[in-house]
Design an enzyme around this catalytic site. Structure first.
Site, mmCIF file in Angstrom:
data_model
loop_
_atom_site.group_PDB
_atom_site.id
_atom_site.type_symbol
_atom_site.label_atom_id
_atom_site.label_comp_id
_atom_site.label_asym_id
_atom_site.label_seq_id
_atom_site.Cartn_x
_atom_site.Cartn_y
_atom_site.Cartn_z
ATOM 1 N N CYS A 196 0.807 -1.218 0.000
ATOM 2 C CA CYS A 196 0.000 0.000 0.000
ATOM 3 C C CYS A 196 0.847 1.279 0.000
ATOM 4 O O CYS A 196 1.461 1.589 -1.015
ATOM 5 C CB CYS A 196 -0.988 -0.051 1.163
ATOM 6 S SG CYS A 196 -2.395 1.045 0.918
ATOM 7 N N ARG A 213 -12.788 6.225 -0.861
ATOM 8 C CA ARG A 213 -11.763 5.244 -0.542
ATOM 9 C C ARG A 213 -12.158 3.880 -1.090
ATOM 10 O O ARG A 213 -13.334 3.541 -1.176
ATOM 11 C CB ARG A 213 -11.580 5.146 0.978
ATOM 12 C CG ARG A 213 -11.088 6.427 1.612
ATOM 13 C CD ARG A 213 -10.624 6.184 3.030
ATOM 14 N NE ARG A 213 -9.380 5.431 3.067
ATOM 15 C CZ ARG A 213 -8.179 5.969 2.850
ATOM 16 N NH1 ARG A 213 -8.052 7.245 2.585
ATOM 17 N NH2 ARG A 213 -7.089 5.224 2.905
ATOM 18 N N HIS A 248 -3.341 -5.556 2.620
ATOM 19 C CA HIS A 248 -2.996 -5.655 4.042
ATOM 20 C C HIS A 248 -3.561 -6.977 4.554
ATOM 21 O O HIS A 248 -4.138 -7.748 3.820
ATOM 22 C CB HIS A 248 -3.663 -4.528 4.832
ATOM 23 C CG HIS A 248 -3.214 -3.169 4.451
ATOM 24 N ND1 HIS A 248 -2.015 -2.644 4.834
ATOM 25 C CD2 HIS A 248 -3.835 -2.204 3.727
ATOM 26 C CE1 HIS A 248 -1.909 -1.409 4.379
ATOM 27 N NE2 HIS A 248 -2.996 -1.109 3.695
HETATM 28 N N1 GLN Z 1 -2.266 6.841 2.062
HETATM 29 C C1 GLN Z 1 -2.372 5.930 0.972
HETATM 30 C C2 GLN Z 1 -3.752 5.888 0.328
HETATM 31 O O1 GLN Z 1 -4.743 6.138 1.006
HETATM 32 C C3 GLN Z 1 -1.949 4.553 1.445
HETATM 33 C C4 GLN Z 1 -2.867 3.965 2.462
HETATM 34 C C5 GLN Z 1 -2.403 2.656 3.032
HETATM 35 O O2 GLN Z 1 -1.199 2.335 3.118
HETATM 36 N N2 GLN Z 1 -3.379 1.885 3.509
HETATM 37 O O3 GLN Z 1 -3.839 5.596 -0.838
#
Ligand code: GLN
Length: 244
Positions: free
Chosen positions: A94, A128, A194
């Site tokens: 990520c 998101r 993750h």
């Molecule tokens: N900040 C980055 C995004 O939102 C990565 C997020 C993360 O590592 N979960 O794309």
């Protein structure tokens, strides 16, 4: 045989138990009688990375990614670039994955210039991309299925000469549009997954270990482990995700 594992920025890049990937790498080596050491390399260490064989970089929020920029510019960026060009193996998750590309621009316009080691860029969107998801690895990464959890606002777009790590079965992956997930370039494995990704997907863990051992020793065979429990967990999560 032994592997020297480097956990980069463990104090800031460790979302959703990403650190569990280190435990998985260590144990799957140990169960086969292969030695390993794990060293955390944090902000301000100024350490040379040339003696490490395998690197892990976890995920982080936008703020944490911005915090790292100074350290990358102070020299760690060049260390990471040299190790990648030297064929060392990287697992990047990520925020750590986004760091290997050209840049990440948050949805409110903050631009983080990243390393540009791999040809891709990431731009934040308002919505998101969150949820359990699944993808199939490309042939060059073992072709098994992977289950994980994604939570990112960044949409990643790969350059034309760069292969994804896999193809989305269910979920968003790189951008929710082109069905690509992650990246596979040289011995760099990048993913949005993750969870942590490796305990849920032991075939991928072994593929990564084999890649690092082959880079170091020329060839490497990994003894099979009794993965009955891990496989059952993987399969049941996969069928739940696919049927959701
Ligand atoms: N900040 C980055 C995004 O939102 C990565 C997020 C993360 O590592 N979960 O794309």
């Amino acid at each position: 045989m032994d592997l020297k594992i480097c956990h980069l920025y463990p104090e800031v890049l460790n979302l959703y138990g990403d650190r569990g990937n280190i435990r998985c790498l260590e144990n799957r080596l140990k169960w086969r009688g292969i030695d390993c050491t794990v060293t955390g390399v944090g902000i301000g260490s100024g350490e040379s990375l040339k003696d490490y064989d395998l690197f892990f970089i976890g995920g982080g929020q936008d703020f944490e990614q911005e915090v790292l920029l100074e350290d990358l510019k102070r020299g760690m960026g060049n260390e990471i670039r040299s190790a990648a060009e030297d064929g060392k193996t990287f697992l990047c998750i990520c925020g750590g994955y986004q760091m290997m590309g050209h840049y990440y621009q948050t949805h409110d316009g903050v631009k983080c210039e990243f390393l540009g080691i791999v040809d891709f860029y990431t731009e934040g969107s308002k919505t998101r991309m969150i949820g359990n998801y699944a993808f199939r690895l490309g042939e060059e990464s073992g072709a098994s299925t992977v289950v994980g959890f994604e939570n990112h606002s960044g949409k990643t777009w790969l350059g034309s000469g760069v292969k994804p790590l896999g193809t989305v079965i269910k979920g968003f992956g790189n951008n929710g549009e082109d069905k690509t997930e992650g990246v596979r370039f040289r011995n760099i494995f990048g993913s949005y997954s993750h969870g942590p990704i490796l305990p849920k997907n032991p075939e991928l863990c072994d593929f990564i270990l084999k890649t690092a051992l082959e880079r170091k020793y020329g060839s490497a065979e990994l003894l099979p482990l009794s993965d009955g429990f891990e496989t059952l967990a993987h399969e049941s999560v996969l069928s739940r995700i696919v049927s959701a």
